[in-house]
Design a protein around this motif. Structure first.
Motif, mmCIF file in Angstrom:
data_model
loop_
_atom_site.group_PDB
_atom_site.id
_atom_site.type_symbol
_atom_site.label_atom_id
_atom_site.label_comp_id
_atom_site.label_asym_id
_atom_site.label_seq_id
_atom_site.Cartn_x
_atom_site.Cartn_y
_atom_site.Cartn_z
ATOM 1 N N GLY A 21 17.630 -26.131 -50.408
ATOM 2 C CA GLY A 21 17.585 -25.695 -49.029
ATOM 3 C C GLY A 21 16.829 -24.414 -48.785
ATOM 4 N N ARG A 22 16.534 -23.638 -49.841
ATOM 5 C CA ARG A 22 15.830 -22.385 -49.643
ATOM 6 C C ARG A 22 14.361 -22.557 -50.052
ATOM 7 N NH1 ARG A 22 18.881 -17.810 -48.615
ATOM 8 N NH2 ARG A 22 17.195 -16.549 -49.454
ATOM 9 N N TRP A 23 13.901 -21.802 -51.021
ATOM 10 C CA TRP A 23 12.496 -21.804 -51.425
ATOM 11 C C TRP A 23 12.307 -22.739 -52.611
ATOM 12 C CZ3 TRP A 23 9.098 -17.382 -49.864
ATOM 13 C CH2 TRP A 23 7.795 -17.499 -50.351
ATOM 14 N N ALA A 24 11.286 -23.627 -52.545
ATOM 15 C CA ALA A 24 10.982 -24.520 -53.664
ATOM 16 C C ALA A 24 9.492 -24.836 -53.636
ATOM 17 C CB ALA A 24 11.796 -25.801 -53.578
ATOM 18 N N THR A 25 8.711 -24.114 -54.469
ATOM 19 C CA THR A 25 7.260 -24.293 -54.463
ATOM 20 C C THR A 25 6.698 -24.323 -55.878
ATOM 21 O OG1 THR A 25 6.901 -21.883 -54.313
ATOM 22 C CG2 THR A 25 6.914 -23.131 -52.245
ATOM 23 N N VAL A 26 5.498 -24.878 -55.985
ATOM 24 C CA VAL A 26 4.706 -24.836 -57.209
ATOM 25 C C VAL A 26 3.265 -24.570 -56.786
ATOM 26 C CG1 VAL A 26 4.264 -27.327 -57.214
ATOM 27 C CG2 VAL A 26 4.137 -26.040 -59.362
ATOM 28 N N GLY A 27 2.515 -23.830 -57.612
ATOM 29 C CA GLY A 27 1.157 -23.507 -57.182
ATOM 30 C C GLY A 27 0.307 -22.893 -58.272
ATOM 31 N N LEU A 28 -0.880 -22.480 -57.861
ATOM 32 C CA LEU A 28 -1.855 -21.844 -58.741
ATOM 33 C C LEU A 28 -2.291 -20.518 -58.129
ATOM 34 C CD1 LEU A 28 -4.194 -24.858 -59.607
ATOM 35 C CD2 LEU A 28 -2.536 -23.788 -61.142
ATOM 36 N N SER A 29 -2.601 -19.543 -58.982
ATOM 37 C CA SER A 29 -3.105 -18.262 -58.504
ATOM 38 C C SER A 29 -4.240 -17.790 -59.390
ATOM 39 C CB SER A 29 -1.993 -17.203 -58.474
ATOM 40 O OG SER A 29 -1.480 -16.975 -59.772
ATOM 41 N N GLY A 30 -5.183 -17.086 -58.777
ATOM 42 C CA GLY A 30 -6.316 -16.525 -59.497
ATOM 43 C C GLY A 30 -6.506 -15.077 -59.120
ATOM 44 N N LYS A 31 -6.922 -14.268 -60.044
ATOM 45 C CA LYS A 31 -7.048 -12.837 -59.784
ATOM 46 C C LYS A 31 -8.106 -12.535 -58.730
ATOM 47 C CE LYS A 31 -5.460 -11.383 -64.378
ATOM 48 N NZ LYS A 31 -5.792 -10.640 -65.618
ATOM 49 N N THR A 32 -9.107 -13.384 -58.596
ATOM 50 C CA THR A 32 -10.211 -13.100 -57.680
ATOM 51 C C THR A 32 -10.103 -13.836 -56.350
ATOM 52 O OG1 THR A 32 -11.550 -14.843 -58.691
ATOM 53 C CG2 THR A 32 -11.798 -12.603 -59.569
ATOM 54 N N TRP A 33 -9.406 -14.985 -56.306
ATOM 55 C CA TRP A 33 -9.391 -15.777 -55.076
ATOM 56 C C TRP A 33 -8.036 -15.880 -54.402
ATOM 57 C CZ3 TRP A 33 -6.144 -19.953 -55.488
ATOM 58 C CH2 TRP A 33 -5.896 -20.444 -56.774
ATOM 59 N N GLY A 34 -6.963 -15.387 -55.021
ATOM 60 C CA GLY A 34 -5.666 -15.394 -54.369
ATOM 61 C C GLY A 34 -4.720 -16.429 -54.927
ATOM 62 N N ALA A 35 -3.834 -16.976 -54.081
ATOM 63 C CA ALA A 35 -2.801 -17.902 -54.543
ATOM 64 C C ALA A 35 -2.655 -19.070 -53.581
ATOM 65 C CB ALA A 35 -1.464 -17.174 -54.684
ATOM 66 N N PHE A 36 -2.403 -20.246 -54.150
ATOM 67 C CA PHE A 36 -2.137 -21.462 -53.379
ATOM 68 C C PHE A 36 -0.806 -22.037 -53.850
ATOM 69 C CE2 PHE A 36 -2.161 -26.112 -53.316
ATOM 70 C CZ PHE A 36 -2.332 -26.346 -51.964
ATOM 71 N N GLU A 37 0.052 -22.411 -52.906
ATOM 72 C CA GLU A 37 1.331 -23.001 -53.272
ATOM 73 C C GLU A 37 1.692 -24.118 -52.299
ATOM 74 O OE1 GLU A 37 4.224 -19.893 -53.202
ATOM 75 O OE2 GLU A 37 3.575 -19.151 -51.249
ATOM 76 N N MET A 38 2.529 -25.040 -52.774
ATOM 77 C CA MET A 38 2.935 -26.155 -51.938
ATOM 78 C C MET A 38 4.416 -26.445 -52.154
ATOM 79 S SD MET A 38 0.797 -29.067 -54.045
ATOM 80 C CE MET A 38 1.358 -30.428 -53.033
ATOM 81 N N GLY A 39 5.092 -26.840 -51.052
ATOM 82 C CA GLY A 39 6.525 -27.119 -51.109
ATOM 83 C C GLY A 39 7.230 -26.579 -49.879
ATOM 84 N N ARG A 40 8.460 -26.129 -50.052
ATOM 85 C CA ARG A 40 9.251 -25.530 -48.973
ATOM 86 C C ARG A 40 9.314 -24.029 -49.203
ATOM 87 N NH1 ARG A 40 13.114 -26.501 -45.081
ATOM 88 N NH2 ARG A 40 14.881 -25.075 -44.996
#
Length: 226
Positions: A80-99
Motif C-alpha cells: 500500500g505504500r511505496w513499491a518501485t524498481v528502476g535504473l539510475s545513472g550518474k550523468t542522466w538521473g534516475a528512472f523508476e516504475m511502480g507505486r
C-alpha cells in the motif's frame, strides 16, 4: 550471495499514541478517545537496495509495507505504500516504475516546516491520496541545487484497467515538478493533470492540480509557505 553483492537497507517507523476527538471530530458522530497508529507519521517496514551494474549505472528497488501498531499486522494487503524498481545513472538521473509518492506530496512534505509529519501536511485536493500506482517517473541529476521531475501513470488509483463505457474513461495522469535547494532555502513547484473521469457516480472529475512551496531556515527558526 545476492545480498553479499548488493547494498540492501532495512528500515521502518513505529508510531503509536493516544488521540481524543470532540463530537465535531467526525460528522454526526460522538467524541472519540482511543489509541492510534501513525498519529504523526505512518508506521511502516521498508526495504531498499542498490546494485552497481558498472559504468555509473545502478539498479534500484524500494518496498514499504504499511503497519498497524495498535492492533498489529499490516494496514493494506500487499504493502500500500511505496513499491518501485528502476535504473539510475550518474550523468542522466534516475528512472523508476511502480507505486510511489506523487510529486505534489513530495513538494508539500519537503517544504513543510515540521519536516513532513502527517499533522502538518495538506492532502492533494483532487484525489485524497498521496501515492499513485502504475507510475513511470524520471528524476534528473542535481544541477547545482536544481532538480527536475516528470512522470506518467497509466492507471493511478487501481490495478491496470481497460476503461469501459459507464465506468471511467482515460485514466491516465501526467505530472511534472521542479525543486531548488541551496543552503537553508528550499523552493519548488509541482503540477499534475488527471485525465480520469468517472461516468458512473461522479466520484471524481478530470482536472489539473498545482502546488507551490518553499521554506527558509534561519538558525533555529524555519519559515515556510505553501
Amino acid at each position: 550471495a545476492a545480498f553479499a553483492q548488493s547494498n540492501v537497507v532495512i528500515y521502518g517507523v513505529a508510531d503509536a499514541g493516544y488521540v481524543y476527538g470532540s463530537d465535531s471530530f467526525v460528522t454526526n458522530g460522538k467524541s472519540t478517545s482511543k489509541m492510534t497508529s501513525g498519529g504523526q507519521t505512518g508506521s511502516r517496514l521498508g526495504f531498499r537496495g542498490t546494485e552497481d551494474l558498472g559504468n555509473g549505472l545502478s539498479a534500484n528497488f524500494k518496498y514499504e509495507q504499511a503497519l498497524n501498531i495498535d492492533v498489529g499486522g499490516e494496514t493494506v494487503a500487499g504493502g500500500g505504500r511505496w513499491a518501485t524498481v528502476g535504473l539510475s545513472g550518474k550523468t542522466w538521473g534516475a528512472f523508476e516504475m511502480g507505486r510511489r509518492d506523487t510529486f505534489i506530496d513530495q513538494l508539500l512534505g519537503g517544504t513543510d516546516v515540521q519536516d513532513r509529519v502527517t499533522v502538518g501536511q495538506v492532502s492533494p485536493v483532487m484525489r485524497d491520496t498521496a501515492r499513485i500506482s502504475n507510475f513511470f517517473a524520471y528524476t534528473s541529476p542535481n544541477w547545482s541545487g536544481l532538480t527536475v521531475k516528470a512522470g506518467i501513470s497509466t492507471s493511478p488509483w487501481a490495478d491496470e484497467v481497460t476503461p469501459t463505457t459507464g465506468t471511467t474513461t482515460n485514466v491516465r495522469m501526467y505530472t511534472a515538478a521542479v525543486d531548488y535547494e541551496n543552503g537553508g532555502l528550499k523552493v519548488g513547484a509541482a503540477y499534475q493533470r488527471n485525465k480520469g473521469q468517472s461516468n458512473e457516480d461522479n466520484s471524481f472529475d478530470a482536472g489539473s492540480e498545482w502546488a507551490l512551496g518553499g521554506k527558509y531556515k534561519i538558525g533555529i527558526v524555519t519559515l515556510g509557505a505553501q
